[in-house]
Design an enzyme around this catalytic site. Structure first.
Site, PDB file in Angstrom:
ATOM      1  N   ASP A  17       0.874  -1.180   0.000  1.00 55.42           N
ATOM      2  CA  ASP A  17       0.000   0.000   0.000  1.00 55.42           C
ATOM      3  C   ASP A  17       0.908   1.226   0.000  1.00 55.42           C
ATOM      4  OD1 ASP A  17      -2.314   1.660   0.321  1.00 55.42           O
ATOM      5  OD2 ASP A  17      -1.965   1.753   2.472  1.00 55.42           O
ATOM      6  N   SER A  18       0.315   2.387  -0.191  1.00 52.02           N
ATOM      7  CA  SER A  18       1.076   3.629  -0.098  1.00 52.02           C
ATOM      8  C   SER A  18       1.611   3.822   1.328  1.00 52.02           C
ATOM      9  CB  SER A  18       0.184   4.810  -0.454  1.00 52.02           C
ATOM     10  OG  SER A  18      -0.949   4.799   0.399  1.00 52.02           O
ATOM     11  N   GLU A 161      -4.875   8.715   9.203  1.00 51.07           N
ATOM     12  CA  GLU A 161      -3.438   8.552   9.493  1.00 51.07           C
ATOM     13  C   GLU A 161      -3.042   9.335  10.744  1.00 51.07           C
ATOM     14  OE1 GLU A 161      -0.600   7.206   7.957  1.00 51.07           O
ATOM     15  OE2 GLU A 161      -1.581   6.214   6.264  1.00 51.07           O
ATOM     16  N   CYS A 193     -11.089   2.802  -0.316  1.00 53.55           N
ATOM     17  CA  CYS A 193      -9.764   3.176   0.191  1.00 53.55           C
ATOM     18  C   CYS A 193      -9.511   2.265   1.384  1.00 53.55           C
ATOM     19  CB  CYS A 193      -9.748   4.642   0.617  1.00 53.55           C
ATOM     20  SG  CYS A 193      -8.199   5.140   1.417  1.00 53.55           S
ATOM     21  N   HIS A 195      -7.882   2.654   3.925  1.00 53.27           N
ATOM     22  CA  HIS A 195      -7.867   3.322   5.235  1.00 53.27           C
ATOM     23  C   HIS A 195      -9.250   3.314   5.893  1.00 53.27           C
ATOM     24  CE1 HIS A 195      -4.025   4.956   3.995  1.00 53.27           C
ATOM     25  NE2 HIS A 195      -3.879   5.553   5.164  1.00 53.27           N
TER      26      HIS A 195
HETATM   27  N1  DGL Z   1      -4.736   3.327   1.069  1.00 59.52           N
HETATM   28  C1  DGL Z   1      -4.839   4.126  -0.144  1.00 59.52           C
HETATM   29  C2  DGL Z   1      -5.989   3.602  -1.016  1.00 59.52           C
HETATM   30  O1  DGL Z   1      -6.569   2.581  -0.750  1.00 59.52           O
HETATM   31  C3  DGL Z   1      -5.154   5.581   0.122  1.00 59.52           C
HETATM   32  C4  DGL Z   1      -4.125   6.460   0.694  1.00 59.52           C
HETATM   33  C5  DGL Z   1      -3.318   7.265  -0.272  1.00 59.52           C
HETATM   34  O2  DGL Z   1      -3.796   8.256  -0.851  1.00 59.52           O
HETATM   35  O3  DGL Z   1      -2.154   6.927  -0.405  1.00 59.52           O
HETATM   36  O4  DGL Z   1      -6.336   4.235  -1.973  1.00 59.52           O
END
Ligand code: DGL
Length: 275
Positions: A17-18, A161, A193, A195
């Site tokens: 993931d990012s 976050e 997302c 998150h």
């Molecule tokens: N976890 C990332 C997603 O599912 C979102 C966070 C980001 O923008 O890096 O898109």
């Protein structure tokens, strides 16, 4: 069974993931498939992906996949909607037959299309994810009669976050997004997302009881299990310890991991990028 087949079964599942949002998916995979070894990579040096160009997101995703392949992963799970919507085909092509590649979008779309007979499906995610219309186009291809309303909610990932949820600030931000006209009359909502599972209960409380609110964690874990079973690649023996890498380490990230991955984990720094 030959020694080499045995070692493939024992090979880890790579997840990236990012940042640490994909830990929600890793946690669900860990719960569903406790014999599997996980190698997680959070590209914290480049967080958030949601505002990056498609070119950058593809380049990061390929470099991380190479790292996961160097760890002999049998499968790579793109546990990020932004990278899944922009870089899935690129990663799949790059990885070839060296590993199975799973994105977080297709299993969620399949599940929602199965459960939703008619009406309007809402999708919330990062700017980059929403811009690609990855959900809308897939849903429409499978069930053209469904209406899809996609809304970028860029404040949510950074808010989470920073640990802002279940409080007045998060409630105000969440409500201000969810009350947008665009999402009026939806009968299901996709949390596009990784998150967002952390604010799922706050989102649910905004809607009436019957609203279907879907996140990717358990659905993707189920897909990972099904694909490995179909390919006869599930590990039935003992597993090795999981490893969690980040491209930029801060102690606050380490603290936040506890929110995303039930149980304490230790982040290791791996400088995939020269900073
Ligand atoms: N976890 C990332 C997603 O599912 C979102 C966070 C980001 O923008 O890096 O898109």
């Amino acid at each position: 069974m030959s020694v080499s087949k045995q070692s493939v079964l024992k090979s880890p599942i790579g997840i990236f993931d990012s940042g640490i949002g994909g830990l929600t998916v890793a946690s669900a995979i860990h719960n569903l498939l406790p014999n599997e070894t996980l190698i997680y990579f959070g590209d914290t040096a480049h967080l958030p992906y949601g505002d990056k160009s498609a070119h950058a997101i593809r380049a990061y995703s390929v470099a991380i996949s190479d790292y996961l392949l160097s760890k002999k992963c049998k499968m790579i799970v793109i546990a990020c909607n932004t990278a899944s919507s922009i870089a899935y085909e690129t990663v799949k092509q790059h990885v070839g037959n060296k590993a199975i590649v799973v994105n977080v979008i297709d299993p969620v779309v399949a599940s929602v299309v199965k459960k939703t007979k008619a009406g309007k499906v809402g999708v919330i995610g990062t700017k980059a994810t929403i811009k690609t219309d990855a959900y809308g186009s897939r849903i429409k291809a499978l069930k053209p009669e469904l209406e899809v309303a996609s809304l970028a909610t860029p404040l949510l990932a950074p808010m989470i976050e920073e640990g802002f949820f279940n409080n007045n600030i998060s409630r105000t931000i969440i409500h201000s997004y969810l009350s947008k006209n665009k999402l009026k009359d939806i009968n299901s909502l996709i949390l596009a997302c990784t998150h967002y599972p952390l604010i799922k209960s706050e989102i649910k409380s905004f809607f009436p009881e019957h609203m279907l609110v879907v996140d990717s964690a358990e659905i993707v874990a189920g897909e990972v299990g099904r694909v490995l079973a179909r390919k006869k690649l599930l590990n039935t023996g003992s597993k090795n310890p999981h490893h969690f890498y980040v491209s930029d380490y801060t102690s606050s990230f380490e603290k936040s991991t506890r929110l995303f991955f039930k149980g304490k984990i230790k982040l290791e720094h791996y400088a995939l990028w020269e900073l």
